[in-house]
Each structure stands twice: as C-alpha cells, then as structure tokens.
Design an enzyme around this catalytic site. Structure first.
Site, PDB file in Angstrom:
ATOM      1  N   ILE A  32      25.891  -8.047  -8.643  1.00 23.93           N
ATOM      2  CA  ILE A  32      24.144  -6.704  -8.826  1.00 23.93           C
ATOM      3  C   ILE A  32      23.555  -6.272  -8.036  1.00 23.93           C
ATOM      4  O   ILE A  32      23.968  -5.602  -7.716  1.00 23.93           O
ATOM      5  CB  ILE A  32      24.202  -6.167 -10.017  1.00 23.93           C
ATOM      6  CG1 ILE A  32      26.004  -6.255 -10.935  1.00 23.93           C
ATOM      7  CG2 ILE A  32      23.878  -4.712 -10.334  1.00 23.93           C
ATOM      8  CD1 ILE A  32      25.638  -5.874 -12.939  1.00 23.93           C
ATOM      9  N   ASP A  40       9.861 -16.755  -8.103  1.00 26.32           N
ATOM     10  CA  ASP A  40      10.731 -16.764 -10.018  1.00 26.32           C
ATOM     11  C   ASP A  40       9.568 -16.095 -10.117  1.00 26.32           C
ATOM     12  O   ASP A  40       8.516 -15.634 -10.333  1.00 26.32           O
ATOM     13  CB  ASP A  40      10.507 -18.325 -10.757  1.00 26.32           C
ATOM     14  CG  ASP A  40      10.719 -18.223 -12.087  1.00 26.32           C
ATOM     15  OD1 ASP A  40      11.257 -17.021 -12.409  1.00 26.32           O
ATOM     16  OD2 ASP A  40      11.042 -19.270 -12.759  1.00 26.32           O
ATOM     17  N   TYR A  61      18.314 -10.564 -26.014  1.00 24.42           N
ATOM     18  CA  TYR A  61      19.084  -9.618 -24.816  1.00 24.42           C
ATOM     19  C   TYR A  61      19.165  -8.057 -24.862  1.00 24.42           C
ATOM     20  O   TYR A  61      18.412  -7.470 -24.155  1.00 24.42           O
ATOM     21  CB  TYR A  61      20.879 -10.204 -24.453  1.00 24.42           C
ATOM     22  CG  TYR A  61      21.127  -9.691 -23.344  1.00 24.42           C
ATOM     23  CD1 TYR A  61      21.123 -10.100 -22.013  1.00 24.42           C
ATOM     24  CD2 TYR A  61      21.746  -8.454 -23.246  1.00 24.42           C
ATOM     25  CE1 TYR A  61      21.348  -9.055 -20.790  1.00 24.42           C
ATOM     26  CE2 TYR A  61      22.594  -8.198 -21.753  1.00 24.42           C
ATOM     27  CZ  TYR A  61      22.241  -8.752 -20.997  1.00 24.42           C
ATOM     28  OH  TYR A  61      22.859  -7.688 -19.649  1.00 24.42           O
ATOM     29  N   ASN A 118      21.579 -19.325 -35.044  1.00 23.68           N
ATOM     30  CA  ASN A 118      21.712 -20.505 -34.281  1.00 23.68           C
ATOM     31  C   ASN A 118      20.556 -20.678 -33.088  1.00 23.68           C
ATOM     32  O   ASN A 118      20.176 -21.172 -31.909  1.00 23.68           O
ATOM     33  CB  ASN A 118      23.084 -21.129 -33.500  1.00 23.68           C
ATOM     34  CG  ASN A 118      24.175 -21.110 -34.814  1.00 23.68           C
ATOM     35  OD1 ASN A 118      23.500 -21.419 -35.406  1.00 23.68           O
ATOM     36  ND2 ASN A 118      24.810 -20.099 -34.959  1.00 23.68           N
ATOM     37  N   ASN A 133      15.914  -6.027 -11.661  1.00 18.72           N
ATOM     38  CA  ASN A 133      18.146  -6.029 -11.138  1.00 18.72           C
ATOM     39  C   ASN A 133      17.505  -7.383 -12.029  1.00 18.72           C
ATOM     40  O   ASN A 133      19.129  -8.243 -13.068  1.00 18.72           O
ATOM     41  CB  ASN A 133      18.492  -5.930  -9.681  1.00 18.72           C
ATOM     42  CG  ASN A 133      20.009  -6.566 -10.500  1.00 18.72           C
ATOM     43  OD1 ASN A 133      20.740  -6.220 -10.477  1.00 18.72           O
ATOM     44  ND2 ASN A 133      19.866  -7.573 -10.215  1.00 18.72           N
ATOM     45  N   ALA A 134      16.655  -8.443 -11.943  1.00 20.43           N
ATOM     46  CA  ALA A 134      17.075  -9.908 -12.195  1.00 20.43           C
ATOM     47  C   ALA A 134      17.139  -9.888 -13.668  1.00 20.43           C
ATOM     48  O   ALA A 134      16.362  -9.498 -14.754  1.00 20.43           O
ATOM     49  CB  ALA A 134      15.927 -10.863 -11.719  1.00 20.43           C
ATOM     50  N   ASP A 181      14.772 -13.574  -4.646  1.00 18.45           N
ATOM     51  CA  ASP A 181      16.000 -14.021  -6.327  1.00 18.45           C
ATOM     52  C   ASP A 181      14.745 -15.532  -6.258  1.00 18.45           C
ATOM     53  O   ASP A 181      13.884 -15.849  -5.570  1.00 18.45           O
ATOM     54  CB  ASP A 181      17.405 -14.627  -6.082  1.00 18.45           C
ATOM     55  CG  ASP A 181      17.874 -14.424  -6.618  1.00 18.45           C
ATOM     56  OD1 ASP A 181      17.477 -16.066  -7.677  1.00 18.45           O
ATOM     57  OD2 ASP A 181      19.373 -13.790  -7.126  1.00 18.45           O
ATOM     58  N   LEU A 212      21.620 -15.120 -34.198  1.00 21.87           N
ATOM     59  CA  LEU A 212      19.920 -15.522 -34.273  1.00 21.87           C
ATOM     60  C   LEU A 212      20.363 -16.842 -35.157  1.00 21.87           C
ATOM     61  O   LEU A 212      19.084 -17.214 -34.993  1.00 21.87           O
ATOM     62  CB  LEU A 212      19.876 -13.972 -35.443  1.00 21.87           C
ATOM     63  CG  LEU A 212      17.926 -14.290 -35.246  1.00 21.87           C
ATOM     64  CD1 LEU A 212      17.284 -13.718 -33.953  1.00 21.87           C
ATOM     65  CD2 LEU A 212      17.943 -13.143 -36.784  1.00 21.87           C
ATOM     66  N   ARG A 245      23.098 -12.480  -5.651  1.00 22.79           N
ATOM     67  CA  ARG A 245      25.157 -12.250  -5.568  1.00 22.79           C
ATOM     68  C   ARG A 245      24.574 -11.131  -6.509  1.00 22.79           C
ATOM     69  O   ARG A 245      23.984 -10.265  -6.764  1.00 22.79           O
ATOM     70  CB  ARG A 245      24.617 -13.471  -6.566  1.00 22.79           C
ATOM     71  CG  ARG A 245      24.029 -13.540  -7.617  1.00 22.79           C
ATOM     72  CD  ARG A 245      25.176 -15.421  -8.665  1.00 22.79           C
ATOM     73  NE  ARG A 245      24.832 -15.010  -9.772  1.00 22.79           N
ATOM     74  CZ  ARG A 245      24.995 -16.214 -10.234  1.00 22.79           C
ATOM     75  NH1 ARG A 245      24.543 -17.373 -10.014  1.00 22.79           N
ATOM     76  NH2 ARG A 245      24.802 -15.697 -11.856  1.00 22.79           N
TER      77      ARG A 245
HETATM   78  N1  NAD Z   1      27.357  -8.290 -15.358  1.00 28.21           N
HETATM   79  C1  NAD Z   1      27.047  -6.962 -16.684  1.00 28.21           C
HETATM   80  O1  NAD Z   1      28.689  -6.748 -16.687  1.00 28.21           O
HETATM   81  C2  NAD Z   1      26.087  -6.379 -16.895  1.00 28.21           C
HETATM   82  C3  NAD Z   1      26.049  -5.357 -17.672  1.00 28.21           C
HETATM   83  C4  NAD Z   1      25.190  -5.339 -18.258  1.00 28.21           C
HETATM   84  C5  NAD Z   1      24.020  -5.179 -17.722  1.00 28.21           C
HETATM   85  N2  NAD Z   1      24.021  -6.037 -16.587  1.00 28.21           N
HETATM   86  C6  NAD Z   1      22.570  -6.487 -16.133  1.00 28.21           C
HETATM   87  O2  NAD Z   1      22.727  -7.099 -14.220  1.00 28.21           O
HETATM   88  C7  NAD Z   1      21.551  -7.364 -13.738  1.00 28.21           C
HETATM   89  C8  NAD Z   1      22.250  -8.463 -13.362  1.00 28.21           C
HETATM   90  O3  NAD Z   1      23.100  -9.212 -13.529  1.00 28.21           O
HETATM   91  P1  NAD Z   1      24.404  -9.364 -12.479  1.00 28.21           P
HETATM   92  O4  NAD Z   1      25.646  -9.473 -13.326  1.00 28.21           O
HETATM   93  O5  NAD Z   1      24.554  -9.626 -11.348  1.00 28.21           O
HETATM   94  O6  NAD Z   1      24.346 -11.072 -12.332  1.00 28.21           O
HETATM   95  P2  NAD Z   1      24.440 -12.589 -12.376  1.00 28.21           P
HETATM   96  O7  NAD Z   1      23.572 -13.975 -12.879  1.00 28.21           O
HETATM   97  O8  NAD Z   1      25.555 -12.549 -10.935  1.00 28.21           O
HETATM   98  O9  NAD Z   1      22.568 -12.489 -11.087  1.00 28.21           O
HETATM   99  C9  NAD Z   1      21.577 -12.322 -11.089  1.00 28.21           C
HETATM  100  C10 NAD Z   1      20.530 -12.571 -10.193  1.00 28.21           C
HETATM  101  O10 NAD Z   1      19.501 -12.436 -11.212  1.00 28.21           O
HETATM  102  C11 NAD Z   1      18.807 -13.643 -10.778  1.00 28.21           C
HETATM  103  N3  NAD Z   1      17.534 -14.006 -11.429  1.00 28.21           N
HETATM  104  C12 NAD Z   1      17.618 -14.701 -12.269  1.00 28.21           C
HETATM  105  N4  NAD Z   1      16.181 -14.984 -13.333  1.00 28.21           N
HETATM  106  C13 NAD Z   1      15.762 -14.926 -11.973  1.00 28.21           C
HETATM  107  C14 NAD Z   1      13.808 -14.962 -12.168  1.00 28.21           C
HETATM  108  N5  NAD Z   1      13.009 -15.395 -13.355  1.00 28.21           N
HETATM  109  N6  NAD Z   1      13.203 -14.967 -11.060  1.00 28.21           N
HETATM  110  C15 NAD Z   1      14.032 -14.324 -10.180  1.00 28.21           C
HETATM  111  N7  NAD Z   1      15.631 -14.192 -10.417  1.00 28.21           N
HETATM  112  C16 NAD Z   1      16.312 -14.322 -11.147  1.00 28.21           C
HETATM  113  C17 NAD Z   1      19.811 -14.692 -10.593  1.00 28.21           C
HETATM  114  O11 NAD Z   1      19.544 -15.953  -9.590  1.00 28.21           O
HETATM  115  C18 NAD Z   1      21.019 -14.167  -9.546  1.00 28.21           C
HETATM  116  O12 NAD Z   1      20.661 -14.195  -8.452  1.00 28.21           O
HETATM  117  C19 NAD Z   1      21.369  -8.437 -14.862  1.00 28.21           C
HETATM  118  O13 NAD Z   1      19.475  -7.562 -15.437  1.00 28.21           O
HETATM  119  C20 NAD Z   1      22.100  -7.612 -16.098  1.00 28.21           C
HETATM  120  O14 NAD Z   1      21.406  -8.338 -17.336  1.00 28.21           O
HETATM  121  C21 NAD Z   1      24.515  -6.824 -16.591  1.00 28.21           C
END
Ligand code: NAD
Length: 450
Positions: A225, A267, A356, A302, A291-292, A244, A300, A223
């Site tokens: 990005i 995972d 993060y 909490n 990307n995950a 995923d 911090l 899903r």
């Molecule tokens: N959305 C934003 O504004 C934003 C901004 C900066 C960076 N990012 C980064 O971009 C990336 C994607 O973000 P997004 O908004 O699409 O997030 P999202 O939560 O919609 O998707 C993340 C995906 O990663 C998968 N995932 C999580 N843990 C996993 C694991 N242990 N093993 C395998 N898959 C795993 C999830 O199942 C999910 O499908 C992330 O790294 C996020 O930190 C997002």
C-alpha cells in the site's frame, strides 16, 4: 494475489454456474486510469434542496451530461425516468429535510432511478450534521439519512457506491473536491460512508495536479500500500520522500528514482528516529503518511510480550512520536496533512489481533484528539481504515479467512492498494482540510464493524 472467484464469476460459463447456484457475482470494479481527465464519464443527475445550486455551478467541470430531477429545471435538462442514458453519478441534496414526513422525498427521488443506474454508478447524498442542529426533530431527521444511505448502498449492484456527506456551515463552496473523489472511480472501494465536511481556506489550484508544490513523506513505502500511495501522490504532483527499513533499501531506492523522489532508510522505532527524520527533512514537509505497519497475530492466551510490543511500537508509538517531533520542530508546515493508516480491525476488532486492533484503534483516537488542536495551524489529521486489501500481508492469510475477508462486504471482493492510495491522495489535497479528525473506511462496505 488474484481473486479467482471474481475471474470465474465473470467468465461466460462461470456467470451461468454462479447464477444457477444463487451465489453473488461481484463485478471487477472500474478504477481510475492514467490520462483520464473527467471525474464522471457519463450522465450526472442532480436533485433535492438548496445545495443543488452549488452542485450545478460546478457540475460542468465533472462531466458534459447533466440532468436535474425534482430540482430547479433551469439548472439542467430535466430527467425523465426510463429515458435517455443510464446514470453514472447522482447527487441528492437532503440538507433541508427537517421533519419525518419529508423523508419520503428520499423514496420519491431514488426509487425511479434505481433501475436506471449505469454500471459502477457513484451516488452522493448531502445533509447537515445532526450534532450541529439545535432542533432535536431536525437533528433526528438528518440522522435518519445515515440509516437510509447505508442501506441503499447495500442495495446497489454492479459496483455501485453511495456516501452521505454532511456539509458544515461555510463548507458549501468546497464541494468540488469531495464530489470529484466520491463520484469518480477513485473511490471505487468506498461505500456506505458518512463524511463530515467543515470549512477550509486552502484550495486546490490545478485539478490535474492537485498536490503540485507539496512535499510528501510516506513511511513503509518500499512495497504494498505504501508504494502505491507514493506513486499516487507523485502522479498528483507531489514531491515524494519514501521511507522504509534498511533491508528494503534496494526496492525503496528503485521506486524513489522512478518517481523522481528520494528514499530514507530508517527503522521508525529506532531511538533516534525522530532526530534522524528531522535531519533528513531540512526544508520541511506538507504531507505525512504513516503507512508502515506490521501484524503479529496470536490469540491473547498465546500472545508473547515481543509480539505485543513490536506491533504497538511500529503501528502506534512511532506515528505518535514522529508526528509530535515533526510538529514541534516546525518541519510539518502550516496547512499540512497527516494521514494515519488504521484498519477496520481497529473498529470491529478481530480474533487473534488484540495487539493490532489496539494499535489501529489508537490511531483513530489520535486523529480525533489531535484534530481540534492542529486546526489552528490549518493542519488536518485523519485515519484511513482499509478493510481487506490484496497485498503480501493478506496473501499470507489462511484460505478461509482470506475468502471471508473478500466476500463479507457489499462489493463482494477485496480492494487494491490503489484504492487506499486514492483516498490518501484525496485527504492530502489542500482543500481537504475541510475533513479532519475522522476515520474513512476503505472496505467496500464490509459487514465488520459496520
Ligand atoms: N493489506 C491490508 O489488507 C491492510 C488492511 C488494513 C490496514 N492495512 C495497513 O496498511 C499499511 C500497509 O499495509 P501493507 O499491506 O502494504 O503491508 P506490507 O507488509 O506489504 O508493507 C508494510 C511496509 O512497512 C515497512 N515497515 C515495517 N516496519 C517498519 C519500521 N519499523 N520502520 C520503517 N518501515 C517499516 C515494511 O518494511 C513494509 O515495506 C499497514 O499499516 C497496515 O496495517 C493493511
């Protein structure tokens, strides 16, 4: 989640209300549409120093309408301010500016064209990286380009963007890839960035499918990005392998089937994740997109150990361990591309995100540290740092934070997953080995950490 303020500000009544209140009116950005062929649909203006010759030589592959201003008039039709069509793209070569008094050439070139820019105009300034120049005055003059270009980017209206590209020795013949990207709507949500290009042997053979023959792995691809990255890499010709967690199996396999690729449910933090991954990729891989990622936000005071550990494990430890395993096993082939999804939180810091931001800053450090070692094999490693992107992750933010995230940037809005995906697809191209060890922000020139 739709951005209601943009919808309102661009409606006929909303436009008047917003104007009367003196509020900003962000425009809906123009993005790359399927089937489009030309990077620039409109007029390109070229001017400045010696690199204009290189740019002019490839310009007719970017657009049909080319003008020159202040450059060799034999290279293109001379541009006269106020005449002819508005400018959709501009390239100015400032690489030969080495003294303070020469910097006025920037004002002389750009001032007349500021009122002649089309909507969604994309501007690029070319220079030489200051750290590569031995003369301190020349280095300082080239560094001045950063302040100029970041400021001018903030003065652009109607979705305009501007980047500064420092062209390394030997990279002069590799400008087509970056110009195709930064002068087109593919880079709609990137502005005010400084890019360093080095020489690179690998080149794109077919610009309509630049990733043809390449195999790409995208983690977290079910899903958001990640899904958009997988779609964009497949559009550009790559064979895609989507990964995923097991609960996302249905979405993952549906998308993989639609893209003619395959899914791996795993995972990435599992103890045997590296071994399993290598087993799933017996024929090797050319592109890895880590990307995950997850958030577990708390101040911090909490922050629980579980929240801390989970974020560092998924966002930083897994990309480190998996990349090393793919390299050591030879699964990641020579001339490969590694792309790490960082965040501007990792650059600017963010309240409630010590875990993060640490993980995302760590990814930027990983790209910087590994790049020189991997370049021997032609492998590039880069981080992309998205700002506020409209996904499920940001839809869950409180209203105030969400609005601040959207508006605190030069483009006055959040980006779309497609914006990140286009940047990843560019970094994945064979010729983009010229760009390594860097962090490319995709944030609409957010004021955070700028
Ligand atoms: N959305 C934003 O504004 C934003 C901004 C900066 C960076 N990012 C980064 O971009 C990336 C994607 O973000 P997004 O908004 O699409 O997030 P999202 O939560 O919609 O998707 C993340 C995906 O990663 C998968 N995932 C999580 N843990 C996993 C694991 N242990 N093993 C395998 N898959 C795993 C999830 O199942 C999910 O499908 C992330 O790294 C996020 O930190 C997002």
């Amino acid at each position: 989640m739709s951005d209601r303020y943009i919808d309102f500000a661009n409606s006929s009544i909303g436009h008047r209300v917003v104007g009367a209140l003196g509020l900003p009116t962000p425009v809906r950005l123009e993005r790359w549409q399927a089937g489009r062929l030309r990077p620039i649909e409109g007029a390109l203006l070229i001017g400045g120093g010696p690199l204009t010759e290189k740019v002019s030589a490839l310009a007719n592959r970017l657009t049909d309408t080319i003008y020159s201003y202040g450059a060799d008039p034999t290279l293109a039709t001379a541009w006269i301010p106020g005449h002819g069509q508005k400018l959709k793209a501009v390239v100015y070569d400032a690489s030969d500016l080495v003294q303070v008094d020469q910097l006025k050439q920037l004002r002389e070139f750009f001032q007349p064209l500021m009122k002649n820019l089309d909507h969604h105009a994309h501007l690029v300034i070319l220079g030489r990286a200051p750290e590569t120049l031995s003369d301190p005055f020349a280095a300082s003059t080239q560094r001045a380009l950063e302040g100029f270009s970041r400021s001018l980017a903030k003065e652009l209206r109607s979705g305009g963007t501007l980047q500064l590209i420092y062209v390394g020795e030997g990279a002069e013949d590799q400008l087509e890839g970056p110009l195709r990207f930064f002068l087109s709507p593919k880079s709609a949500f990137i502005s005010g960035q400084v890019i360093r290009l080095k020489a690179c042997e690998a080149q794109v053979m077919d610009w309509s499918r630049p990733l043809s023959g390449r195999k790409a792995l995208v983690t977290g691809a079910a899903r958001g990005i990640g899904a958009s990255i997988a779609e964009t890499l497949a559009r550009d010709g790559a064979e895609v392998i989507l990964l995923d967690v097991p609960p996302a199996k249905n979405d993952l396999e549906a998308l993989a089937a639609r893209l003619g690729g395959r899914g791996i449910t795993l995972d990435i933090c599992a103890e045997d994740a590296a071994a399993q991954l290598i087993e799933h990729l017996p024929d090797g891989i050319d592109i890895v997109v880590h990307n995950a990622g997850i958030t577990r936000d708390k101040t911090l005071a909490n922050m629980t150990p579980e929240f801390w550990d989970a974020v560092l494990a998924v966002n930083l430890n897994a990309p480190q361990v998996l990349t090393k395993a793919l390299l050591d096993s030879g699964t990641l082939r020579d001339n490969g591309r590694v792309i790490l999804l960082a965040s501007i939180s990792g650059i600017a810091g963010n309240r409630g995100q010590t875990n993060y931001a640490a993980s995302k800053a760590g990814l930027i450090g990983l790209a910087q540290a590994w790049a020189p070692l991997l370049s021997e094999r032609g492998i590039s490693i880069n981080a992309v740092a998205p700002g506020f992107i409209e996904t499920q992750m940001t839809a869950h933010l409180p209203f105030g934070l969400r609005e601040a995230g959207r508006r605190m940037s030069s483009l006055g809005q959040g980006g779309l997953p497609q914006d990140v995906a286009e940047a990843v697809a560019w970094l994945a191209q064979p010729g983009t080995g010229a760009f390594t060890g860097q962090a490319l922000r995709i944030c609409g020139q957010s004021v955070l950490g700028a």
